[in-house]
Design a protein around this motif. Structure first.
Motif, PDB file in Angstrom:
ATOM      1  N   GLU A  80      28.264 -26.338 -39.036  1.00 11.51           N
ATOM      2  CA  GLU A  80      29.812 -25.992 -38.583  1.00 11.51           C
ATOM      3  C   GLU A  80      29.388 -24.592 -38.091  1.00 11.51           C
ATOM      4  O   GLU A  80      30.504 -24.248 -36.635  1.00 11.51           O
ATOM      5  CB  GLU A  80      30.826 -26.085 -39.541  1.00 11.51           C
ATOM      6  N   GLU A 108      27.964 -24.705 -34.196  1.00 10.02           N
ATOM      7  CA  GLU A 108      29.204 -24.727 -33.601  1.00 10.02           C
ATOM      8  C   GLU A 108      29.902 -24.552 -33.444  1.00 10.02           C
ATOM      9  O   GLU A 108      30.706 -24.266 -32.227  1.00 10.02           O
ATOM     10  CB  GLU A 108      29.672 -26.497 -33.891  1.00 10.02           C
ATOM     11  N   HIS A 149      33.299 -36.613 -40.390  1.00  6.70           N
ATOM     12  CA  HIS A 149      32.451 -35.638 -39.195  1.00  6.70           C
ATOM     13  C   HIS A 149      31.683 -36.428 -39.141  1.00  6.70           C
ATOM     14  O   HIS A 149      31.676 -36.408 -37.526  1.00  6.70           O
ATOM     15  CB  HIS A 149      32.294 -34.452 -40.019  1.00  6.70           C
ATOM     16  N   GLU A 154      35.853 -28.384 -35.541  1.00  6.50           N
ATOM     17  CA  GLU A 154      34.620 -27.622 -36.251  1.00  6.50           C
ATOM     18  C   GLU A 154      35.761 -26.922 -37.317  1.00  6.50           C
ATOM     19  O   GLU A 154      34.947 -26.746 -38.876  1.00  6.50           O
ATOM     20  CB  GLU A 154      34.426 -27.326 -35.820  1.00  6.50           C
TER      21      GLU A 154
HETATM   22 FE   LIG Z   1      30.862 -30.303 -36.434  1.00  3.72          FE
END
Ligand SMILES: [Fe+2]
Ligand SMILES: [Fe+2]
Length: 178
Positions: free
Chosen positions: A110, A113, A48, A143
């Motif tokens: 996450e 985002e 990631h 994501e």
């Molecule tokens: Fe991310």
């Protein structure tokens, strides 16, 4: 924050915030990847990190598509999430529990985002900025996939953390009975 007069200004503001947030993550993810014990989790965080570098690059393409200069505006929410993740590293947790704590911190990131990219994608779409909307959708998909991968890893790793808690429970129980 520059004056926001319309939806386009608001989109640009969101993008500057995200541009900063992603760059904060490029700095923070290696520290988290270093601290975990599970090789699968380490691999997921490192993968990631690579994706996140791509997100920074993709955001610069979004600015370009909108005819705007790519600039950062401090994302205080991401600062808070990163600070909390770093505090986890300093608490001397048992390794399996630490892995569970880092997954929890990473999933909060996450979700932040996902909320931000979802909003920005919708604004771009509503403004007829379809190239920008498409680019934002691509990152949003990544994501979401990362969040799903982390959930899967959490299923396994949290079980190991539960086992640790039980061992401690027995130890403190035996102390009490003395
Ligand atoms: Fe991310
Ligand atoms: Fe990202």
């Amino acid at each position: 924050m520059a004056k926001v007069r319309n939806l386009e200004d608001l989109l640009v503001h969101e993008l500057k915030d995200l541009y900063d947030a992603e760059q904060q993550l490029v700095e923070a993810l290696p520290l988290l990847a270093q601290a975990v014990t599970s090789e699968d989790l380490k691999g997921a965080l490192e993968a990631h990190l690579e994706q996140t570098r791509g997100h920074v690059e993709r955001l610069s393409q979004v600015f370009k598509a909108l005819g705007k200069r790519a600039t950062r505006e401090t994302c205080e929410a991401m600062q808070g999430l990163v600070t909390e993740a770093q505090q986890v590293l300093e608490e001397g947790m048992e390794p399996n529990v630490l892995d569970a704590a880092i997954i929890a911190a990473a999933q909060k990131v996450e979700h932040y985002e996902m909320a931000s990219y979802g909003t920005a994608r919708t604004f771009a779409h509503m403004l007829g900025q379809h190239e920008a909307a498409q680019l934002l959708q691509e990152t949003l998909d990544e994501e979401e996939q990362t969040d799903k991968n982390l959930s899967k890893l959490a299923n396994t790793l949290n079980m190991q953390a539960v086992a640790v808690e039980n061992q401690d429970g027995r130890k403190s129980g035996s102390k009490r009975s003395r």
